[in-house]
Design a protein around this motif. Structure first.
Motif, PDB file in Angstrom:
ATOM      1  N   CYS A 351       3.985  31.188  51.644  1.00  0.00           N
ATOM      2  CA  CYS A 351       3.213  31.941  50.636  1.00  0.00           C
ATOM      3  C   CYS A 351       2.204  32.874  51.320  1.00  0.00           C
ATOM      4  CB  CYS A 351       2.485  30.990  49.694  1.00  0.00           C
ATOM      5  SG  CYS A 351       3.609  30.221  48.548  1.00  0.00           S
ATOM      6  N   ARG A 352       1.597  32.361  52.392  1.00  0.00           N
ATOM      7  CA  ARG A 352       0.636  33.196  53.139  1.00  0.00           C
ATOM      8  C   ARG A 352       1.344  34.427  53.704  1.00  0.00           C
ATOM      9  NH1 ARG A 352      -2.416  30.985  58.608  1.00  0.00           N
ATOM     10  NH2 ARG A 352      -4.221  32.376  58.542  1.00  0.00           N
ATOM     11  N   MET A 353       2.538  34.203  54.260  1.00  0.00           N
ATOM     12  CA  MET A 353       3.303  35.300  54.890  1.00  0.00           C
ATOM     13  C   MET A 353       3.720  36.362  53.871  1.00  0.00           C
ATOM     14  SD  MET A 353       3.550  34.632  58.015  1.00  0.00           S
ATOM     15  CE  MET A 353       3.150  33.241  59.019  1.00  0.00           C
ATOM     16  N   ILE A 354       4.012  35.929  52.634  1.00  0.00           N
ATOM     17  CA  ILE A 354       4.450  36.939  51.648  1.00  0.00           C
ATOM     18  C   ILE A 354       3.254  37.630  50.998  1.00  0.00           C
ATOM     19  CG2 ILE A 354       6.732  35.928  51.217  1.00  0.00           C
ATOM     20  CD1 ILE A 354       5.622  34.740  48.614  1.00  0.00           C
ATOM     21  N   GLY A 355       2.041  37.240  51.426  1.00  0.00           N
ATOM     22  CA  GLY A 355       0.860  38.002  50.983  1.00  0.00           C
ATOM     23  C   GLY A 355      -0.147  37.227  50.155  1.00  0.00           C
ATOM     24  N   ALA A 356       0.138  35.925  49.872  1.00  0.00           N
ATOM     25  CA  ALA A 356      -0.823  35.167  49.062  1.00  0.00           C
ATOM     26  C   ALA A 356      -2.068  34.782  49.872  1.00  0.00           C
ATOM     27  CB  ALA A 356      -0.156  33.919  48.497  1.00  0.00           C
ATOM     28  N   GLY A 357      -1.960  34.856  51.225  1.00  0.00           N
ATOM     29  CA  GLY A 357      -3.114  34.572  52.077  1.00  0.00           C
ATOM     30  C   GLY A 357      -3.245  35.649  53.140  1.00  0.00           C
ATOM     31  N   ARG A 358      -4.200  35.445  54.029  1.00  0.00           N
ATOM     32  CA  ARG A 358      -4.453  36.456  55.062  1.00  0.00           C
ATOM     33  C   ARG A 358      -3.913  36.005  56.423  1.00  0.00           C
ATOM     34  NH1 ARG A 358      -8.625  35.585  52.025  1.00  0.00           N
ATOM     35  NH2 ARG A 358      -9.385  37.285  50.735  1.00  0.00           N
ATOM     36  N   LEU A 359      -3.461  36.992  57.201  1.00  0.00           N
ATOM     37  CA  LEU A 359      -3.094  36.722  58.598  1.00  0.00           C
ATOM     38  C   LEU A 359      -4.107  37.360  59.528  1.00  0.00           C
ATOM     39  CD1 LEU A 359       0.727  37.315  58.263  1.00  0.00           C
ATOM     40  CD2 LEU A 359      -0.391  35.148  58.732  1.00  0.00           C
ATOM     41  N   GLU A 360      -4.774  38.396  59.039  1.00  0.00           N
ATOM     42  CA  GLU A 360      -5.823  39.049  59.826  1.00  0.00           C
ATOM     43  C   GLU A 360      -7.072  39.165  58.974  1.00  0.00           C
ATOM     44  OE1 GLU A 360      -4.612  42.618  61.765  1.00  0.00           O
ATOM     45  OE2 GLU A 360      -2.684  41.753  62.303  1.00  0.00           O
ATOM     46  N   LEU A 361      -8.217  39.301  59.664  1.00  0.00           N
ATOM     47  CA  LEU A 361      -9.505  39.310  58.963  1.00  0.00           C
ATOM     48  C   LEU A 361      -9.536  40.303  57.804  1.00  0.00           C
ATOM     49  CD1 LEU A 361     -12.069  39.137  61.924  1.00  0.00           C
ATOM     50  CD2 LEU A 361     -11.753  37.434  60.145  1.00  0.00           C
ATOM     51  N   THR A 362      -8.908  41.464  58.021  1.00  0.00           N
ATOM     52  CA  THR A 362      -9.050  42.544  57.037  1.00  0.00           C
ATOM     53  C   THR A 362      -7.893  42.603  56.028  1.00  0.00           C
ATOM     54  OG1 THR A 362      -8.005  43.926  58.695  1.00  0.00           O
ATOM     55  CG2 THR A 362     -10.404  44.065  58.546  1.00  0.00           C
ATOM     56  N   ASP A 363      -6.963  41.638  56.085  1.00  0.00           N
ATOM     57  CA  ASP A 363      -5.814  41.679  55.174  1.00  0.00           C
ATOM     58  C   ASP A 363      -6.247  41.623  53.706  1.00  0.00           C
ATOM     59  OD1 ASP A 363      -3.976  41.828  57.148  1.00  0.00           O
ATOM     60  OD2 ASP A 363      -3.295  39.743  57.019  1.00  0.00           O
ATOM     61  N   ILE A 390      10.656  32.129  43.625  1.00  0.00           N
ATOM     62  CA  ILE A 390       9.707  32.808  44.503  1.00  0.00           C
ATOM     63  C   ILE A 390       9.415  34.189  43.942  1.00  0.00           C
ATOM     64  CG2 ILE A 390      11.541  33.560  46.128  1.00  0.00           C
ATOM     65  CD1 ILE A 390       9.211  32.959  48.305  1.00  0.00           C
ATOM     66  N   PHE A 391       8.133  34.527  43.915  1.00  0.00           N
ATOM     67  CA  PHE A 391       7.669  35.830  43.410  1.00  0.00           C
ATOM     68  C   PHE A 391       7.212  36.636  44.617  1.00  0.00           C
ATOM     69  CE2 PHE A 391       7.382  34.928  38.816  1.00  0.00           C
ATOM     70  CZ  PHE A 391       7.614  33.565  38.845  1.00  0.00           C
ATOM     71  N   ILE A 392       7.834  37.774  44.866  1.00  0.00           N
ATOM     72  CA  ILE A 392       7.519  38.545  46.073  1.00  0.00           C
ATOM     73  C   ILE A 392       7.203  39.999  45.715  1.00  0.00           C
ATOM     74  CG2 ILE A 392       8.846  37.174  47.733  1.00  0.00           C
ATOM     75  CD1 ILE A 392      11.116  39.184  47.384  1.00  0.00           C
ATOM     76  N   ASN A 393       6.711  40.726  46.716  1.00  0.00           N
ATOM     77  CA  ASN A 393       6.626  42.181  46.553  1.00  0.00           C
ATOM     78  C   ASN A 393       7.512  42.801  47.617  1.00  0.00           C
ATOM     79  OD1 ASN A 393       4.936  41.811  48.747  1.00  0.00           O
ATOM     80  ND2 ASN A 393       3.076  42.147  47.590  1.00  0.00           N
ATOM     81  N   GLU A 394       6.939  43.576  48.538  1.00  0.00           N
ATOM     82  CA  GLU A 394       7.844  44.251  49.495  1.00  0.00           C
ATOM     83  C   GLU A 394       8.253  43.351  50.664  1.00  0.00           C
ATOM     84  OE1 GLU A 394       3.741  45.040  50.891  1.00  0.00           O
ATOM     85  OE2 GLU A 394       4.724  45.185  48.946  1.00  0.00           O
ATOM     86  N   LYS A 395       7.548  42.229  50.867  1.00  0.00           N
ATOM     87  CA  LYS A 395       7.868  41.376  52.020  1.00  0.00           C
ATOM     88  C   LYS A 395       9.082  40.491  51.723  1.00  0.00           C
ATOM     89  CE  LYS A 395       3.475  41.381  54.279  1.00  0.00           C
ATOM     90  NZ  LYS A 395       2.137  41.016  53.882  1.00  0.00           N
ATOM     91  N   GLN A 396       9.917  40.285  52.727  1.00  0.00           N
ATOM     92  CA  GLN A 396      11.137  39.501  52.541  1.00  0.00           C
ATOM     93  C   GLN A 396      10.921  38.056  52.990  1.00  0.00           C
ATOM     94  OE1 GLN A 396      13.844  40.437  50.892  1.00  0.00           O
ATOM     95  NE2 GLN A 396      12.657  42.297  50.519  1.00  0.00           N
ATOM     96  N   VAL A 397      11.746  37.146  52.480  1.00  0.00           N
ATOM     97  CA  VAL A 397      11.664  35.748  52.923  1.00  0.00           C
ATOM     98  C   VAL A 397      13.039  35.291  53.384  1.00  0.00           C
ATOM     99  CG1 VAL A 397       9.726  34.851  51.614  1.00  0.00           C
ATOM    100  CG2 VAL A 397      11.936  35.075  50.504  1.00  0.00           C
ATOM    101  N   ASP A 398      13.009  34.295  54.255  1.00  0.00           N
ATOM    102  CA  ASP A 398      14.249  33.726  54.755  1.00  0.00           C
ATOM    103  C   ASP A 398      14.564  32.486  53.901  1.00  0.00           C
ATOM    104  OD1 ASP A 398      16.138  32.310  56.097  1.00  0.00           O
ATOM    105  OD2 ASP A 398      15.202  32.484  58.073  1.00  0.00           O
ATOM    106  N   ILE A 399      15.655  32.537  53.161  1.00  0.00           N
ATOM    107  CA  ILE A 399      15.973  31.456  52.221  1.00  0.00           C
ATOM    108  C   ILE A 399      16.140  30.121  52.964  1.00  0.00           C
ATOM    109  CG2 ILE A 399      17.728  30.605  50.598  1.00  0.00           C
ATOM    110  CD1 ILE A 399      18.101  33.464  49.687  1.00  0.00           C
ATOM    111  N   ASN A 400      16.746  30.173  54.157  1.00  0.00           N
ATOM    112  CA  ASN A 400      16.946  28.922  54.904  1.00  0.00           C
ATOM    113  C   ASN A 400      15.624  28.278  55.296  1.00  0.00           C
ATOM    114  OD1 ASN A 400      19.721  28.815  54.818  1.00  0.00           O
ATOM    115  ND2 ASN A 400      19.874  30.353  56.449  1.00  0.00           N
ATOM    116  N   GLU A 401      14.649  29.142  55.578  1.00  0.00           N
ATOM    117  CA  GLU A 401      13.335  28.608  55.934  1.00  0.00           C
ATOM    118  C   GLU A 401      12.734  27.850  54.742  1.00  0.00           C
ATOM    119  OE1 GLU A 401       9.319  30.418  57.642  1.00  0.00           O
ATOM    120  OE2 GLU A 401      11.063  31.720  57.911  1.00  0.00           O
ATOM    121  N   ILE A 402      12.979  28.373  53.556  1.00  0.00           N
ATOM    122  CA  ILE A 402      12.466  27.682  52.357  1.00  0.00           C
ATOM    123  C   ILE A 402      13.252  26.386  52.131  1.00  0.00           C
ATOM    124  CG2 ILE A 402      12.140  27.850  49.855  1.00  0.00           C
ATOM    125  CD1 ILE A 402      11.701  30.821  50.201  1.00  0.00           C
TER     126      ILE A 402
END
Ligand code: URA
Length: 424
Positions: A351-363, A390-402
């Protein structure tokens, strides 16, 4: 004194003096100690731990890094609640309006997402227009007028934690008992409430993974409270699967609204009821059963949800403006069997990777993305049954990872309790 010696000392597992802790924290605040130096010290602490004395001193230094709230102009007992962080943890959004609708004063200062966990402030800001930056005067006025205010770290309250929290979020230094205890307790002590309830999440989706460490953290926070004349109650609760079904900011707000309207998921409701009972029963001097009745009534007669709407409106939000992404799809099981384990940390990180959280201070957060589980631990699935949306925007997810987040087996493993222990 210099920061390199202090980092080296902690790297060598030695105890820091209060003066050294003061030097490091105050230097970081005034900018003379740089992000990379503080990151290094935080990592040394995360790896080598701190003694109880160091943790008390760190809390004290952080507490004294800024202003303290004087809430004496608010009538009555003031309650604050905090979570050590989990996935799908929306408890505050539900308990705060319930308690406020029953006349209990909630003066709540909340945090943003940390690591793979979500934060109440990010969730509230997913409601269009919701303002979490109130002045202290506005905060107090609001609690006096409607019994409830939820804000981010107001004014100059514990600026040391504000800066360290953001740095820890992006440097892999979140999971540390002394750093968590000092971060939470410095804020709770500075924010002036009388009763502090802390939900210590334990499990693979929490910052604290095992019961022993959770007990240590809870006892440490109770001791810090006691040293400062405050009542601290800690609940140890299960975070081996997301709480409720929704993960992600807007999705969690919507699930909280469902819960306030009496249609919440069982696990969320049980933790909400337990925390509310722990607070209401002593304040109103009634039995736990009587407290439970009051809670059910305030949900069933609509008062709790109306209080939430009042909170949103008062802080500038529009309850009808909660956006979820219209780009969503189902992830389906590739096996028959029982779900015995959900890798909650990994799911939180997805969820963080698809944008629900931050990876960098300014995200910037993408409020509209996230996951809604269709099944929980203990449920049976057949091949092709939906595990989640899963609800996404422009970022993609790997189904196997889920899919890897779910352990599905023909034998059902006994589920662990939801609430392990209450420590006062
Ligand atoms: N919540 C906080 O405020 N700080 C932490 O370090 C963890 C959870």
């Amino acid at each position: 004194m210099n920061i390199i010696d202090i980092i080296n000392k902690k790297r060598e597992k030695q105890e820091l003096s209060k003066e050294e802790i003061e030097y490091a924290i105050n230097g970081y605040l005034d900018g003379s100690i740089k992000d990379y130096q503080m990151s290094s010290l935080l990592m040394a602490i995360a790896i080598n731990n701190m003694t109880e004395r160091e943790t008390f001193d760190l809390t004290d230094v952080m507490l004294n890094s800024g202003d303290k709230l004087d809430l004496s102009s608010i009538d009555g007992i003031i309650v604050d609640k905090h979570s050590t962080g989990g996935v799908g943890d929306k408890v505050t959004l539900v308990i705060a309006p319930i308690l406020a609708s029953l006349g209990i004063k909630i003066a709540k200062m909340s945090g943003r997402g940390l690591g793979h966990t979500g934060g109440t402030i990010d969730k509230l800001e997913s409601i269009g227009g919701f303002n979490t930056n109130l002045t202290i005067d506005e905060f107090i006025k609001q609690v006096n007028e409607i019994n409830i205010a939820i804000v981010s770290q107001t004014g100059n309250l514990v600026p040391a934690d504000k800066k360290l929290y953001a740095l820890r979020d992006v440097t892999g230094t979140v999971e540390s008992i002394p750093l968590i205890a000092s971060s939470i307790m410095s804020k709770k002590l500075a924010s002036g409430s009388d009763i502090i309830v802390i939900d210590v999440k334990v499990g693979n989706g929490a910052l604290v993974k095992d019961i022993e460490s959770a007990k240590k953290l809870a006892n440490l926070m109770c001791k810090i409270g006691e040293n400062n004349g405050k009542i601290v109650i800690c609940l140890l609760t299960n975070m081996n699967e997301p709480l409720g079904y929704a993960i992600g900011n807007s999705l969690e707000v919507l699930e909280s609204i469902e819960t306030l309207n009496g249609n919440g998921p069982q696990d969320l409701l049980e933790i909400v009821m337990t925390i509310c009972e722990l607070i209401i029963s002593p304040i109103k001097q009634i039995s736990v059963d009587e407290a439970r009745t009051l809670i059910f009534n305030t949900i069933n007669n609509g008062n709790a949800y109306n209080k939430f709407k009042e909170l949103v409106k008062y802080q500038g939000g529009n309850i009808d403006d909660i956006k979820i992404s219209d780009k969503h799809y189902s992830i389906r099981s590739n096996k028959d069997g029982y779900i015995n384990h959900i890798d909650t940390y990994k799911l939180g990180n997805i969820c963080r990777m698809i944008g629900a959280g931050r990876l960098e201070l300014t995200d910037k957060i993408a409020y509209e993305v996230g996951i809604v589980l269709s099944k929980k631990v203990g449920d049976h699935v057949n091949v092709n049954d939906e595990l989640l949306k899963i609800f996404i925007n422009e970022k993609q997810v790997d189904i196997n990872e889920i899919l890897d987040c779910f352990d599905i087996d023909t034998n059902l493993i006994e589920k662990e309790p939801l609430i392990y222990e209450i420590i006062k």
